[in-house]
Motif scaffolding. Sequence first.
Motif, PDB file in Angstrom:
ATOM      1  N   TRP A 199      -0.892   4.994  -4.431  1.00 29.50           N
ATOM      2  CA  TRP A 199      -1.727   4.500  -5.543  1.00 29.50           C
ATOM      3  C   TRP A 199      -3.077   3.992  -5.011  1.00 29.50           C
ATOM      4  O   TRP A 199      -4.135   4.340  -5.542  1.00 29.50           O
ATOM      5  CB  TRP A 199      -0.975   3.384  -6.290  1.00 29.50           C
ATOM      6  CG  TRP A 199      -1.749   2.856  -7.462  1.00 29.50           C
ATOM      7  CD1 TRP A 199      -1.902   3.448  -8.680  1.00 29.50           C
ATOM      8  CD2 TRP A 199      -2.492   1.621  -7.531  1.00 29.50           C
ATOM      9  NE1 TRP A 199      -2.697   2.660  -9.498  1.00 29.50           N
ATOM     10  CE2 TRP A 199      -3.061   1.535  -8.817  1.00 29.50           C
ATOM     11  CE3 TRP A 199      -2.718   0.576  -6.618  1.00 29.50           C
ATOM     12  CZ2 TRP A 199      -3.857   0.455  -9.224  1.00 29.50           C
ATOM     13  CZ3 TRP A 199      -3.504  -0.502  -7.027  1.00 29.50           C
ATOM     14  CH2 TRP A 199      -4.054  -0.550  -8.314  1.00 29.50           C
ATOM     15  N   GLU A 240      -6.787   5.461  -5.951  1.00 30.40           N
ATOM     16  CA  GLU A 240      -7.794   4.638  -6.649  1.00 30.40           C
ATOM     17  C   GLU A 240      -9.073   4.513  -5.816  1.00 30.40           C
ATOM     18  O   GLU A 240     -10.185   4.579  -6.353  1.00 30.40           O
ATOM     19  CB  GLU A 240      -7.242   3.237  -6.979  1.00 30.40           C
ATOM     20  CG  GLU A 240      -6.027   3.220  -7.900  1.00 30.40           C
ATOM     21  CD  GLU A 240      -6.294   3.758  -9.308  1.00 30.40           C
ATOM     22  OE1 GLU A 240      -7.374   4.308  -9.567  1.00 30.40           O
ATOM     23  OE2 GLU A 240      -5.391   3.635 -10.155  1.00 30.40           O
ATOM     24  N   GLU A 288      -3.319   1.775 -17.031  1.00 27.63           N
ATOM     25  CA  GLU A 288      -3.445   3.207 -16.727  1.00 27.63           C
ATOM     26  C   GLU A 288      -3.498   4.029 -18.022  1.00 27.63           C
ATOM     27  O   GLU A 288      -4.256   4.991 -18.125  1.00 27.63           O
ATOM     28  CB  GLU A 288      -2.278   3.680 -15.858  1.00 27.63           C
ATOM     29  CG  GLU A 288      -2.139   2.986 -14.504  1.00 27.63           C
ATOM     30  CD  GLU A 288      -3.184   3.410 -13.473  1.00 27.63           C
ATOM     31  OE1 GLU A 288      -4.065   4.243 -13.787  1.00 27.63           O
ATOM     32  OE2 GLU A 288      -3.126   2.879 -12.345  1.00 27.63           O
ATOM     33  N   GLU A 334      -5.047   8.941 -13.677  1.00 20.00           N
ATOM     34  CA  GLU A 334      -4.616   7.672 -14.294  1.00 20.00           C
ATOM     35  C   GLU A 334      -3.349   7.899 -15.122  1.00 20.00           C
ATOM     36  O   GLU A 334      -2.446   7.065 -15.130  1.00 20.00           O
ATOM     37  CB  GLU A 334      -5.713   7.058 -15.175  1.00 20.00           C
ATOM     38  CG  GLU A 334      -7.100   6.903 -14.555  1.00 20.00           C
ATOM     39  CD  GLU A 334      -7.194   6.086 -13.275  1.00 20.00           C
ATOM     40  OE1 GLU A 334      -6.158   5.757 -12.683  1.00 20.00           O
ATOM     41  OE2 GLU A 334      -8.328   5.804 -12.859  1.00 20.00           O
ATOM     42  N   HIS A 381      -0.519   8.013 -12.794  1.00 22.58           N
ATOM     43  CA  HIS A 381      -0.181   6.661 -12.312  1.00 22.58           C
ATOM     44  C   HIS A 381       0.671   5.930 -13.354  1.00 22.58           C
ATOM     45  O   HIS A 381       1.646   5.259 -13.014  1.00 22.58           O
ATOM     46  CB  HIS A 381      -1.454   5.833 -12.043  1.00 22.58           C
ATOM     47  CG  HIS A 381      -2.288   6.379 -10.931  1.00 22.58           C
ATOM     48  ND1 HIS A 381      -3.611   6.036 -10.741  1.00 22.58           N
ATOM     49  CD2 HIS A 381      -1.984   7.259  -9.951  1.00 22.58           C
ATOM     50  CE1 HIS A 381      -4.081   6.686  -9.695  1.00 22.58           C
ATOM     51  NE2 HIS A 381      -3.120   7.429  -9.193  1.00 22.58           N
TER      52      HIS A 381
HETATM   53 FE   LIG Z   1      -4.911   4.539 -11.799  1.00 20.16          FE
END
Ligand SMILES: [Fe+2]
Length: 287
Positions: A73, A77, A125, A155, A158
């Motif tokens: 993650w 990002e 997200e 996103e 995620h």
């Molecule tokens: Fe994200």
Amino acid sequence: MLYPELYTQLEKARWNMEADIPWDTFDGSLLSDEQAQTIKMNAITEWSALPATEMFLRDNRHDSDFSAFMSVWFYEEQKHALALMEYLRRFRPEYCPTEAELHAVRFEFDPAPPLETLMLHFCGEVRLTQWYRCASEWHTEPVIKAIYKHLSQDEARHGGCYLKYMKKAIVQHGDVARAAFAKIGLLMASSGRSAKPLHPTNLHVNEALFPNDTIQSRLPDPDWLEAWLTQQIRFDEPWEARVVGGILRNLSNLFEQPLETILQLNRYRKALAASVKETHVLPDPAI
Ligand SMILES: [Fe+2]
Ligand SMILES: [Fe+2]
């Protein structure tokens, strides 16, 4: 453990900054200074995954599976921040954030209940998926349109990963997890009604630094987010409805309860809160 399957899944979906962004289609006549400024603010906001990761790792020392997933993650990002910065470096270098501007969003977040933080980020997200979809439509310059599209899809993935950890938490913690998810879900889904749509980057996270304890308050322009949403990309009611619908639909599946409105979610949350209180009631020391 979820980390191995999530790693494989995200590895398969991975896009390449050099090969998958159509850099050579750039058309400078389709990029205004105003647009470039919003890209800068988004780049710095993405950089705030750094203090968020520090918080996640600190508050999840008991959970090595989730902590391992943080590696993927965090990487993705920071890649988002980098893709936006690379765009500015190539085409509008005067708008590239400085290292000091990036570092300004790194500060300590107060400890928080991990299940609530997990839900907060799940909703974040879901919301960001739609913000970036909307931004991709607003921009006219083809390269930045493509970048926002990639970011939006990441996103969404995620959000899917966090949802798997939420399912796991329900198996482990039952109603305590459900109550935490319903509480934060209600807060995040209701925010469209207030003037300020909630996202992890505009929540207060360090009491001692108040009021400069949100990510947004530490950006070069603390007011940009509202202007971006209301006047620039125009994230209006139909867009907000997608965010709320996404949160309700996923919670509905997660709780195996029909939750079509915020009101239904609130009723369910109240019932859960009461049952959690009942089962965790401590013996009265006076008796
Ligand atoms: Fe994200
Ligand atoms: Fe991101």
